[in-house]
Design an enzyme around this catalytic site. Structure first.
Site, short mmCIF file in Angstrom:
data_model
loop_
_atom_site.label_atom_id
_atom_site.label_comp_id
_atom_site.label_asym_id
_atom_site.label_seq_id
_atom_site.Cartn_x
_atom_site.Cartn_y
_atom_site.Cartn_z
N LYS A 1 3.89 8.37 9.62
CA LYS A 1 3.63 7.69 10.89
C LYS A 1 4.63 8.10 12.00
O LYS A 1 4.52 9.21 12.51
CB LYS A 1 3.54 6.18 10.66
CG LYS A 1 2.39 5.90 9.66
CD LYS A 1 1.94 4.49 9.54
CE LYS A 1 0.66 4.41 8.73
NZ LYS A 1 0.77 3.91 7.38
N TYR B 1 0.86 -1.19 0.00
CA TYR B 1 0.00 0.00 0.00
C TYR B 1 0.89 1.23 0.00
O TYR B 1 1.88 1.30 0.74
CB TYR B 1 -0.89 0.01 1.25
CG TYR B 1 -1.74 1.25 1.40
CD1 TYR B 1 -2.78 1.52 0.51
CD2 TYR B 1 -1.51 2.15 2.45
CE1 TYR B 1 -3.57 2.66 0.66
CE2 TYR B 1 -2.30 3.29 2.60
CZ TYR B 1 -3.34 3.54 1.70
OH TYR B 1 -4.11 4.66 1.85
N ASP C 1 9.16 2.48 0.33
CA ASP C 1 8.09 3.17 1.05
C ASP C 1 8.15 2.69 2.50
O ASP C 1 7.68 1.61 2.83
CB ASP C 1 6.73 2.88 0.42
CG ASP C 1 5.60 3.60 1.15
OD1 ASP C 1 5.87 4.23 2.20
OD2 ASP C 1 4.45 3.54 0.66
C1 LIG Z 1 0.19 4.56 6.03
C2 LIG Z 1 0.93 4.35 4.76
C3 LIG Z 1 0.84 5.25 3.68
C4 LIG Z 1 -0.11 6.42 3.68
O1 LIG Z 1 0.18 7.31 4.70
P1 LIG Z 1 -0.98 8.32 5.17
O2 LIG Z 1 -0.30 9.16 6.21
O3 LIG Z 1 -2.08 7.49 5.67
O4 LIG Z 1 -1.37 9.12 3.98
C5 LIG Z 1 1.65 5.04 2.58
N1 LIG Z 1 2.50 4.00 2.54
C6 LIG Z 1 2.61 3.12 3.54
C7 LIG Z 1 3.60 2.01 3.44
C8 LIG Z 1 1.82 3.27 4.68
O5 LIG Z 1 1.92 2.37 5.67
#
Ligand SMILES: *Cc1c(COP(=O)(O)O)cnc(C)c1O
Length: 425
Positions: A271, A148, A243
């Site tokens: 995060k 994701y 990511d």
């Molecule tokens: C949470 C997450 C996102 C999106 O971050 P948001 O702050 O919710 O927009 C993108 N990539 C990864 C791997 C994530 O865990």
């Protein structure tokens, strides 16, 4: 457990917020029942609006590695409140956080020399992809099924009909043109990656992935597969983007890149980096960042980017992330994982660093290998725990997070509650 006020708030919320929530998983659709409305959090617990207390394994979906309202973070925010909430003009706070992070990367990630702050993980990934395309002058991106990357148009994409074909939108409202340059392939599959490079080699700007995929179960990858991605991108002058919105500062200070010993060209964060405030960031090589505005032609901006309250919160949390903290969290996770797996239930716990995940049977490495039927069992486990004062993420596809605020006694209570469920099943 009485949750009358939660129920009433949910009814009010439904009238004004779509689905009663501001982010879909919070709505309990995959576990059933009514979302719990929380009033406060402290250390490893959260308290709902009816006064019930829960041991919290959601930890705001990852950011709270030091638990709720760590005193250092609260006091850093309080100090900043006397200075400013936002200025939109450069502040020392941004420089301090950037320096602290890049200094921390010096040994493990020597080529990661620049960072830009944004306000969410989605924004970070979207901007990193733009920068990769601008730097390489190429359009195609390889993405893996089961990773994701936030909700930007181009990355809300699923696999097309064959291997190495254009991805198709995974959400209504995303035009096909937005995803036609994204090639979606399965994780754990060197051959699919090779085929994509054979078909489109000199058009591929970057491979993007979660090095430790943790948004669709916990799909631990083989080290050789990750190294293969590093090698093949180098060979084709494509970039490797990690990511690390979840992995970053969770697996180690230098995230999965440090933990696995693989240095990508660009890394995205979110995060944990904000200490509980909305912060994202992307970081990478100096020569790549030369192309970012205002130094170069790749445009990217943000009114509240580098917000000083958020920067101070992030910096306070960063300062707590010592090697001892990571070693302790890893020990705690291993302890619960071993205790659970020793019971030989038909469910297993897979984990890494302070992330854990319950799954049926063998640990899957691809999203296709996840047992979809097991999600019903997770839903029952979730409610069993919720009613006994333990809050886990309300979906079996989401992972659990430990925080440094958790004591062994908290984790023992968690284990007893989980054992009780599986013993009675
Ligand atoms: C949470 C997450 C996102 C999106 O971050 P948001 O702050 O919710 O927009 C993108 N990539 C990864 C791997 C994530 O865990």
């Amino acid at each position: 457990m009485n949750r009358e006020r939660s129920q009433k708030l949910y009814e009010r919320a439904l009238k004004v917020l779509p689905g009663g929530v501001n982010s879909p998983v919070r709505a309990f659709r995959s576990v059933g029942g009514t979302p719990v409305f929380m009033e406060s959090g402290q250390g490893c617990t959260v308290r709902d609006v009816d006064g019930n207390q829960y041991l919290d394994f959601c930890n705001s979906w990852g950011p709270l590695i030091c638990g709720h309202r760590h005193p250092d973070i609260v006091s850093a925010i309080q100090k900043q409140l006397d200075r400013s909430l936002t200025l939109g003009i450069p502040t020392e706070s941004e420089v301090k956080l950037a320096e602290f992070i890049l200094e921390g990367f010096k040994e493990s990630l020597p080529s990661i020399r620049k960072i830009r702050f944004v306000s969410s993980g989605t924004e970070a990934v979207m901007s990193a992809v733009r920068l990769a395309r601008g730097f390489t002058g190429r359009n195609k991106i390889i993405k893996f099924d089961g990773c994701y990357h936030g909700h930007s148009d181009a990355l809300l994409v699923k696999a097309g009909s064959g291997l190495a074909t254009a991805g198709i939108p995974d959400s209504s409202g995303v035009p096909e043109a937005m995803t036609s340059d994204i090639i979606v392939i399965p994780l754990d599959d060197e051959q699919a990656v090779s085929e994509a490079f054979k078909a489109y080699g000199n058009e591929i700007a970057a491979i993007i992935l979660e090095p430790v995929p943790a948004n669709n179960g916990l799909l631990l990858q083989r080290q050789e597969f990750l190294q293969f991605l590093r090698d093949i991108t180098r060979k084709h002058d494509s970039l490797l983007i990690f990511d690390e919105v979840i992995n970053g500062f969770r697996l180690a200070f230098g995230g999965a890149a440090e933990y696995l010993g693989i240095e990508p060209d660009l890394i995205t964060y979110g995060k944990i980096i904000g200490g509980g405030m909305p912060v994202g960031a992307f970081a990478g090589r100096d020569d790549i960042f030369k192309l970012l505005a205002p130094d170069g032609p790749v445009y990217q901006a943000g009114t509240l980017s580098g917000n000083p309250v958020a920067m101070e919160a992030g910096l306070a949390q960063m300062k707590l992330l010592t090697p001892e903290l990571y070693a302790n969290l890893e020990l705690k996770r291993k302890r619960i994982q071993d205790a659970f797996n020793d019971r030989s239930y038909d469910f297993q716990m897979t984990g890494i660093a302070s992330i854990f995940w319950f799954h049926h049977g063998e640990a899957p490495r691809t999203s296709g290998a996840i047992d979809r039927d097991s999600m019903k069992t997770y839903a029952a486990l979730f409610h069993h725990c919720l009613d006994r004062g333990i809050y886990m993420a309300p979906s079996g596809y989401e992972v659990g997070f430990l925080s440094s605020a958790m004591e062994d006694s908290d984790l023992d209570r968690f284990l007893e509650t989980v054992f009780e469920f599986f013993d009675g099943k």
